[in-house]
Design an enzyme around this catalytic site. Structure first.
Site, PDB file in Angstrom:
ATOM      1  N   GLY A  27       0.849  -1.187   0.000  1.00 44.70           N
ATOM      2  CA  GLY A  27       0.000   0.000   0.000  1.00 44.70           C
ATOM      3  C   GLY A  27       0.878   1.227   0.000  1.00 44.70           C
TER       4      GLY A  27
ATOM      5  N   CYS B 211       5.452  -6.153   1.627  1.00 46.08           N
ATOM      6  CA  CYS B 211       5.829  -4.738   1.542  1.00 46.08           C
ATOM      7  C   CYS B 211       5.160  -3.946   2.677  1.00 46.08           C
ATOM      8  CB  CYS B 211       5.491  -4.205   0.151  1.00 46.08           C
ATOM      9  SG  CYS B 211       6.390  -2.697  -0.213  1.00 46.08           S
ATOM     10  N   TYR B 212       4.213  -3.035   2.374  1.00 47.94           N
ATOM     11  CA  TYR B 212       3.562  -2.300   3.467  1.00 47.94           C
ATOM     12  C   TYR B 212       2.920  -3.280   4.459  1.00 47.94           C
ATOM     13  CZ  TYR B 212       0.322   0.706   6.008  1.00 47.94           C
ATOM     14  OH  TYR B 212      -0.357   1.353   7.007  1.00 47.94           O
TER      15      TYR B 212
ATOM     16  N   HIS C 288       7.929  -7.806  -3.790  1.00 49.90           N
ATOM     17  CA  HIS C 288       6.624  -8.205  -4.349  1.00 49.90           C
ATOM     18  C   HIS C 288       6.747  -9.545  -5.065  1.00 49.90           C
ATOM     19  CE1 HIS C 288       4.319  -4.566  -3.502  1.00 49.90           C
ATOM     20  NE2 HIS C 288       5.483  -3.933  -3.642  1.00 49.90           N
TER      21      HIS C 288
ATOM     22  N   GLU D 206       4.337 -11.199  -6.271  1.00 51.64           N
ATOM     23  CA  GLU D 206       3.242 -11.372  -7.228  1.00 51.64           C
ATOM     24  C   GLU D 206       3.576 -10.824  -8.613  1.00 51.64           C
ATOM     25  OE1 GLU D 206       3.418  -9.366  -4.702  1.00 51.64           O
ATOM     26  OE2 GLU D 206       2.425  -7.443  -5.016  1.00 51.64           O
TER      27      GLU D 206
ATOM     28  N   ASP E  56     -19.153 -12.960 -20.890  1.00 46.28           N
ATOM     29  CA  ASP E  56     -19.654 -13.007 -19.509  1.00 46.28           C
ATOM     30  C   ASP E  56     -21.109 -13.491 -19.447  1.00 46.28           C
ATOM     31  OD1 ASP E  56     -17.220 -11.865 -19.185  1.00 46.28           O
ATOM     32  OD2 ASP E  56     -17.968  -9.864 -18.684  1.00 46.28           O
TER      33      ASP E  56
ATOM     34  N   LYS F  13     -11.692 -12.374 -15.234  1.00 48.43           N
ATOM     35  CA  LYS F  13     -12.027 -12.666 -16.638  1.00 48.43           C
ATOM     36  C   LYS F  13     -11.392 -13.968 -17.144  1.00 48.43           C
ATOM     37  CE  LYS F  13     -13.907 -10.816 -20.390  1.00 48.43           C
ATOM     38  NZ  LYS F  13     -15.165 -10.064 -20.434  1.00 48.43           N
TER      39      LYS F  13
END
Ligand code: XMP
Length: 537
Positions: free
Chosen positions: A79, A106-107, A193, A195, A251, A393
């Site tokens: 963040g 991180c944060y 990070h 990710e 969708d 998605k």
């Protein structure tokens, strides 16, 4: 609550084991506490790519609202704040009190250190970008299968200078003495990070946390999702009647076929032909749903109503409004013919849910953005069935394949609700629609033939309102100008014009100007978003 490190399915007999695994896929989860990082959604996607169900929750969420997810572990996101800012967001107390494994990123790591009694201070050297992480302690829970030194992606101003009681430093980098910390209770903090793609072995590290520390099983799969959703839809709907508006997009197609598998004849799909679809599209949607899925399909050809209402209209926002209102009118009329209806099925996706939750929108506002309409009339405010509400998605596409939907529909590029009306600059007429349909079909044929369709976010033709002089044989012509638009994007918020190969553009251009009557010039739009938008109107 205690750590779940075993697999309850391991000791079960074989058939009950697969049932157990299927229901575990839905019953256990990882929760990501969001501190406003641009990467929170990416963390959730990565966890799900590792086949563990995951939801993003607010840092203000109380335990009662989270317990329904049966979390096996918590990830604290990054963040923009510093823990010393006024009103810096903190993790709720339950995160530290109920014995769940925790991974602070991180944060998220700084918050954890701060709340548990460690020291966080501004770094003398801020670290942004690539760094090398070196392990100080061979902790096999989190570092299993990872090399002693690896490349990671940093983005932080503050750092941990003193770990909280019970924690030790497990890895450091050139500028940070504590890049990974952990305690014996399964709580870890990482400064980088995992990710992002710039941490090449981030996936392994995350999976060590998910499987090794939290004891999750890799069972969040499209097949398990479909089985579980069918049960949930049956439970929600009972013997009620459901309607669903098909648009031709992925969708609504996936939502409709999932609901259809769950409740069969109790579902009726309504497909409104607004006369603004692309070449062959109406027939394809009808064939897929009527022949292939044997769905109750109401087909309403309202072309005349829509085109009639658009006569003389040139303003893009008025076009949208008219098309939205007309859609509601036709949909309402067709639904009334069906008789009593109890539910409306919609293909709402997780990013819309997160967005509206963070913006505090209500459900009617969501229907509006979803269907592009001015809101459903009061008598149509039905209970919603939203089977894709927690899917991204790419997961929706995988579920579509699992359900047997054709790839043409599953991998379809996004197409706006107002259709070709916002790709014809100025007034929409039947003649112009005919020209644009032919030109657009050529763009799509050529992009598919070159193997670029799936890698391109959107690719289409626009009929401009410019005429230009040309020459055909010995004759001077004065014809329409077609613009080709192709963009790359992740989410349509920003987009880059696609660097299509010249030979692909050349084939499009020569075919359009030769095969589409009254077109004598083709241009390629090389504007990115911003400052342009993807559509021309
Ligand atoms: P823009 O043109 O704003 O488009 O860059 C971003 C994405 O949204 C689609 N789009 C629409 N979709 N109704 C829709 O359902 C609309 O009125 C509309 N306008 C734009 C566009 O195709 C792109 O994917």
């Amino acid at each position: 609550m205690t750590h779940s490190s075993g697999t309850s399915a391991d000791s079960s007999p074989e058939n009950s084991e697969s049932q157990d695994i299927s229901s575990r896929a839905q019953r256990e989860s990882i929760v990501v506490i969001d501190f406003g990082s641009q990467y929170s959604m990416l963390i959730a996607r990565r966890v799900r790519e590792s086949k563990v169900y995951c939801e993003i929750i607010s840092h203000k969420a109380d335990w009662e609202s989270v317990a329904r997810l049966n979390p096996k572990g918590v990830i604290l996101s990054g963040g923009p704040a510093s823990v010393y800012d006024d009103n810096a967001p903190l993790a709720p107390d339950w995160v530290y009190e109920n014995g769940l494994p925790v991974l602070g990123i991180c944060y998220g790591m700084q918050v954890m250190a701060h709340q548990l009694g460690g020291t966080v201070a501004p770094s003398s050297k801020k670290e942004y970008g690539q760094a090398q992480m070196r392990q100080n302690a061979p902790d096999l829970r989190i570092f299993q299968g990872l090399p002693p030194s690896m490349q990671v992606w940093m983005s932080h101003g503050d750092q941990i200078t003193e770990p909280p009681p019970g924690f030790r430093s497990l890895a450091s980098s050139e500028n940070s003495p504590i890049v990974v910390m952990g305690n014996d209770e399964g709580m870890f903090g990482i400064q980088f990070h995992p990710e992002v793609a710039h941490t090449p072995q981030g996936k392994e590290l995350l999976e060590n946390f998910l499987y090794g520390v939290c004891g999750c099983l890799p069972v969040w799969t499209p097949g398990n999702f479909v089985n579980d959703s069918i049960g949930r839809i049956q439970e929600q709907v009972g013997d009620g009647k459901v309607i669903c508006a098909l648009s031709g997009g992925v969708d609504s197609a996936v939502a409709a076929s999932l609901v259809q598998q769950a409740i069969g004849d109790q579902l009726t799909c309504i497909f409104v032909n607004n006369g603004l679809m692309r070449k062959g599209e109406v027939q394809q949607v009808r064939d897929t749903f009527q022949r292939h899925f044997k769905t109750n399909l109401v087909y309403a050809d309202a072309t005349e109503n829509f085109l009639g209402a658009l006569i003389g209209v040139t303003d893009p926002e008025r076009k949208r409004k008219i098309i939205g209102e007309e859609f509601i009118r036709v949909f309402d009329e067709e639904a009334a013919r069906i008789g009593t209806v109890d539910f409306l099925a919609q293909g709402t996706l997780y990013p819309d849910v997160i967005e509206s939750e963070t913006q505090g929108d209500d459900i009617s506002a969501k229907i509006k953005t979803h269907h592009n309409v001015g809101g459903l009339p009061e008598h149509m405010r039905l209970n919603l069935v939203e089977p894709l509400r927690y899917l991204f998605k790419d997961e929706v596409r995988n579920v579509g394949l699992e359900l047997g939907l054709p790839e043409d529909i599953v991998y379809r590029q996004p197409f706006p609700g107002p259709g070709l009306a916002i790709r014809i600059i100025g007034e929409v007429t039947l003649d112009k629609l005919e020209i644009l349909r032919e030109a657009d079909a050529i763009v799509l044929e050529e992009i598919s033939a070159s193997g670029l369709y799936r890698d391109t976010w959107q690719s289409f033709a626009v009929l401009t309102d410019t005429r230009s002089v040309g020459v055909t044989g010995d004759y001077r012509t004065y014809g329409h100008v077609i613009a080709i638009r192709a963009v790359n994007s992740d989410d349509a918020m920003t987009a880059d014009w696609a660097r299509l190969p010249f030979d692909v553009l050349a084939r499009m251009s020569s075919r359009i100007s030769n095969e589409v009557p009254n077109v004598n010039r083709v241009v390629y739009d090389i504007t990115s978003k911003p400052p342009g938008t993807i559509e021309w109107e």
